[in-house]
Scaffold this motif. Sequence first.
Motif, PDB file in Angstrom:
ATOM      1  N   GLU A  33       0.826  -1.206   0.000  1.00  0.00           N
ATOM      2  CA  GLU A  33       0.000   0.000   0.000  1.00  0.00           C
ATOM      3  C   GLU A  33       0.855   1.249   0.000  1.00  0.00           C
ATOM      4  O   GLU A  33       0.579   2.218  -0.698  1.00  0.00           O
ATOM      5  N   MET A  34       1.917   1.222   0.806  1.00  0.00           N
ATOM      6  CA  MET A  34       2.740   2.425   0.902  1.00  0.00           C
ATOM      7  C   MET A  34       3.464   2.698  -0.411  1.00  0.00           C
ATOM      8  O   MET A  34       3.652   3.835  -0.803  1.00  0.00           O
ATOM      9  N   ALA A  83      -2.433   4.554   4.719  1.00  0.00           N
ATOM     10  CA  ALA A  83      -1.815   3.462   3.962  1.00  0.00           C
ATOM     11  C   ALA A  83      -1.621   2.241   4.857  1.00  0.00           C
ATOM     12  O   ALA A  83      -1.863   1.109   4.439  1.00  0.00           O
ATOM     13  N   GLY A  84      -1.208   2.465   6.088  1.00  0.00           N
ATOM     14  CA  GLY A  84      -1.038   1.365   7.036  1.00  0.00           C
ATOM     15  C   GLY A  84      -2.343   0.629   7.264  1.00  0.00           C
ATOM     16  O   GLY A  84      -2.406  -0.602   7.220  1.00  0.00           O
ATOM     17  N   ALA A  85      -3.416   1.395   7.479  1.00  0.00           N
ATOM     18  CA  ALA A  85      -4.725   0.773   7.720  1.00  0.00           C
ATOM     19  C   ALA A  85      -5.192   0.002   6.490  1.00  0.00           C
ATOM     20  O   ALA A  85      -5.698  -1.118   6.593  1.00  0.00           O
ATOM     21  N   ARG A  86      -4.995   0.610   5.320  1.00  0.00           N
ATOM     22  CA  ARG A  86      -5.417  -0.083   4.090  1.00  0.00           C
ATOM     23  C   ARG A  86      -4.594  -1.350   3.888  1.00  0.00           C
ATOM     24  O   ARG A  86      -5.092  -2.361   3.421  1.00  0.00           O
ATOM     25  N   GLY A  87      -3.314  -1.257   4.238  1.00  0.00           N
ATOM     26  CA  GLY A  87      -2.430  -2.407   4.089  1.00  0.00           C
ATOM     27  C   GLY A  87      -2.863  -3.569   4.959  1.00  0.00           C
ATOM     28  O   GLY A  87      -2.900  -4.720   4.509  1.00  0.00           O
ATOM     29  N   LEU A  88      -3.224  -3.281   6.200  1.00  0.00           N
ATOM     30  CA  LEU A  88      -3.668  -4.344   7.093  1.00  0.00           C
ATOM     31  C   LEU A  88      -5.007  -4.911   6.625  1.00  0.00           C
ATOM     32  O   LEU A  88      -5.269  -6.108   6.782  1.00  0.00           O
ATOM     33  N   TYR A  89      -5.835  -4.071   6.033  1.00  0.00           N
ATOM     34  CA  TYR A  89      -7.104  -4.561   5.484  1.00  0.00           C
ATOM     35  C   TYR A  89      -6.849  -5.493   4.318  1.00  0.00           C
ATOM     36  O   TYR A  89      -7.472  -6.536   4.170  1.00  0.00           O
ATOM     37  N   ARG A  90      -5.881  -5.109   3.489  1.00  0.00           N
ATOM     38  CA  ARG A  90      -5.506  -5.978   2.365  1.00  0.00           C
ATOM     39  C   ARG A  90      -5.000  -7.323   2.867  1.00  0.00           C
ATOM     40  O   ARG A  90      -5.276  -8.362   2.287  1.00  0.00           O
TER      41      ARG A  90
END
Lengths: 328, 116
Positions: A116-117, A201-208
């Motif tokens: 994500e980042m 980005a961190g939150a989206r990454g963990l969701y992914r």
Amino acid sequence: MISYAALGLLLAYATAVILWAPTLVRHWALLDRSAAASIAVWKALMASSVLSVVLVGIALASPKLPLTTSLAALLQACARALRASYTMPGGQATGALGAAAVAAVLVRAGWGVTSEMWSGRRARRQQAQALHLVATSQRRVGGAVQVHVDSAVPLVYCLPGRPGTVVFTSAALARLSDPQAAAVQAHELAHLRRRHHLVLAGARGLYRAFPYLPLFRAAPAELARLVEMDADDVAARTHNREALATALVQLAASPSLGGALGANGAATAIRVRRLARPPRRLDGPGRIVVAATVMGLVVAPTLLVALPGIGAWAAHLCPVPPWASPAS
Amino acid sequence: MRVLWHQAEPMSVRAVMEDLNSGDRSLAYTTVMTVMENLHRKGFLTRERLGRAWLYCASQSREQHTAALMGEALASGADREGTLLRFVEAMSLPDLERLQGLIEELLPRSQPGAEE
């Protein structure tokens, strides 16, 4: 055995956080008074749940880890006591399982967050370059570059980067008075200074990485709203709240291209309400409660895992009669 | 880019350099050439050969380019793409009307003597 209980507790804790934390947080009225506090709590919840799972895995795998024993008999005895408190029946299998679980969770989380980042980075750089070329004017403001572009679409946004860019279209500037434009600029600069794009980005990454878990599914949208409110709060400290609120309405009429229109009206209405009728600021005791919660969330898992070790260490220093010591 | 947009016709590196240096700037030929080659590589310029030199042309007008950029910005959103952060997200017309009603209710503007 102590270690089983502690690990069971840890898993239960992680499960509870992952399943129910979003609901609990949304109902915690104290957090409504500070967007920054809410953001901190969400970050702590996500970190805590990942940390818990990782620690469970490490604890299960510890019998496999070589304990370096020093020459002193004291330390050898400590090591024996530690091993005894962590060893479980079927140790080999659970150890391997634990190590595998840790690796899987870490790799998956790492992949999600990193991808994500990185995914936005290239697009942002290209956008920034193109913006600098088409801009009708640019100047440095507060560590970022503010850019004006000629467009009939009233749009204001910020593009994170090194340095960040704040974009105002000519149509947007036409709709805003000077105090309004200054307040909006402060809001965008707050986003850049606080690096909100990294939080998101961190939150989206963990969701992914873990899309089926309620905590990680709720976090991205929740944090997206919260960072806007946080930037509003920061801007309101130095600029006119009402100017910011009216600017929101002035600029709200710009279209979207195929984007979801659903919840945005409600979220923006909440922002306007908060600006026009600001909630009572989070005072000293409130801040302490929030800080304690955040620290507790992050520290508690580590303590729970360390308990057996602490128990063994304490048992050695205060010798326990044979009939009370755990069977080794 | 400004020079190329202004002239709106293919120009050689030398012509661009002369235009840029018409003030009191003195940019070297190699500098201008490098920049133009970079812009070409990134897609901002197209070029065609004329004898031994290249003639450069802007790939899009400034308006087209700006419109394309704003289009990208409009299509993006904080919790979806994360490329950029818009000041306010798009909303439906009913929501917008409700918002306008809300602001009128919360911030009565034209009341003389109203503090805060």
